[in-house]
Design an enzyme around this catalytic site. Structure first.
Site, PDB file in Angstrom:
ATOM      1  N   VAL A   1       8.331  -3.120   2.491  1.00 42.08           N
ATOM      2  CA  VAL A   1       7.760  -3.812   3.542  1.00 42.08           C
ATOM      3  C   VAL A   1       6.238  -4.146   3.110  1.00 42.08           C
ATOM      4  CG1 VAL A   1       9.371  -3.439   5.221  1.00 42.08           C
ATOM      5  CG2 VAL A   1       7.450  -1.834   5.125  1.00 42.08           C
ATOM      6  N   CYS A   2       5.759  -3.969   1.960  1.00 41.48           N
ATOM      7  CA  CYS A   2       4.179  -4.214   1.676  1.00 41.48           C
ATOM      8  C   CYS A   2       4.125  -5.401   1.115  1.00 41.48           C
ATOM      9  CB  CYS A   2       3.832  -3.125   0.969  1.00 41.48           C
ATOM     10  SG  CYS A   2       3.613  -1.548   1.357  1.00 41.48           S
ATOM     11  N   ILE A   3       3.072  -6.176   1.465  1.00 32.91           N
ATOM     12  CA  ILE A   3       2.768  -7.388   0.837  1.00 32.91           C
ATOM     13  C   ILE A   3       1.332  -7.574   0.327  1.00 32.91           C
ATOM     14  CG2 ILE A   3       4.451  -8.910   1.965  1.00 32.91           C
ATOM     15  CD1 ILE A   3       2.553  -9.757   3.898  1.00 32.91           C
TER      16      ILE A   3
END
EC number: 1.7.1.7
Length: 325
Positions: A172-174
């Site tokens: 869920v890291c961008i």
């Protein structure tokens, strides 16, 4: 420098030394305590809450409580009242220093404190480590997150007892999309790079997609592996339950997402829905069994025997067999 990630690497078996995989010891020691497996759920609001942390501590697992919308002083009191260790997270702002002062005033020392910010190679982290070492010298301080050997060297010199390696490799890291920086896509290689200079434990944080990735992390220098998505979506998980086309999912979002922050500002995380997986205890038992199997394939009996194996890199310019000469 070799660039690879979990999907690009396979470990090579050595002659088995046990009759049964269950003979292998998957335990690991961190901060004077021994835990059943080298795995800790990510300190995120949709992954852990007080009841999960309590159960994990009582069952012999390591946990790190998140730092969002939480009374850390009360949490430490509660955990000590239950006769289990307290493991909390702090940031580096004034309210975090206030929390330290309140803990000291109450005569409370958490056994583990994780300084948890997105870019941990910073003077703000140096100052917080110094403050903790001055006021709570008995606490085991984990600091991060970082991505380079220089950062690991600095954090250790500043007094950190362990470092957390990984900038933006999580599901869920961008971060890499928003900033152009990070270890997304080469987290395992970054771990190897950092472990070469580390003299204290490293916690590999992010990018784990399967249980085999735990063994790969240990092989390349991790003492402990922090995992988010594989722990999100359990029946006990604190994320909101969402029904889509008759199927049940749990919310899972990054700590740097607008869902966690409550505002759209400096966003480096997103929200996804994880299918509900069943009970957390079943996943942890399966992880332990899989790590035991990894140890048996490594020709070992203990977790760190995994460090002795050779490996291959699949495909690309770096492909080839890498032997321990």
């Amino acid at each position: 420098m070799e660039i690879f990630d979990y999907d690009n690497v396979l470990l090579l078996p050595r002659k088995c030394r046990v009759d049964s995989r269950s003979e292998c010891d998957a335990g690991v020691t961190l901060g004077g305590r021994t835990f059943r497996i080298p795995v800790v759920p990510a300190n995120m609001k949709t992954v852990v809450d007080e009841s999960i942390c309590t159960w994990m501590a009582q069952a012999g697992y390591f946990y790190v409580m998140h730092r969002f919308d939480l009374d850390n002083v009360q949490f430490v009191k509660d955990m000590h009242a239950k006769a289990v260790y307290a493991s909390i997270s702090l940031g580096v702002k004034k309210p975090d220093y206030d929390t330290v002062d309140q803990l000291v005033a109450a005569g409370l020392t958490p056994e583990y404190i994780t300084i948890d910010i997105a870019h941990g190679h910073a003077d703000s982290v140096k100052n917080m480590i110094g403050y903790l070492k001055q006021h709570m010298p008995k606490a085991f301080v984990i600091a991060g997150n970082v991505a380079t050997p220089e950062a690991v060297i600095d954090l250790e010199n500043w007094g950190a007892d362990a470092t957390k390696v990984g900038v933006g490799p999580g599901k869920v890291c961008i971060t890499k999309l928003k900033t152009g920086f990070g270890t997304g896509g080469w987290q395992l290689s970054a771990l190897k790079w950092c472990a070469r200079v580390a003299t204290k434990p490293i916690i590999a944080d992010g990018g784990i997609r399967s249980h085999g990735d735990i063994a790969k992390s240990v092989r390349f220098g991790a003492t402990m592996v922090m995992i988010g998505s594989l722990f999100a979506g359990h029946e006990e998980s604190p994320g909101r339950t969402v029904e889509v086309d008759g199927e049940l999912f749990k919310e899972y979002y990054g700590s740097a997402s607008d869902f966690n922050k409550g505002e759209y500002k400096h966003v480096e995380g997103k929200r996804i829905l994880e299918p509900i997986k069943g009970k957390l205890a079943d996943t942890l038992r399966e992880m332990e069994e899989d790590v035991q199997s990894s140890i048996s394939y490594a020709g070992g009996t203990r977790l760190m025997d995994i460090r002795k194996v050779n490996y291959v890199i699949l495909g690309g310019d770096n492909a080839g067999e890498h032997l321990l000469m």
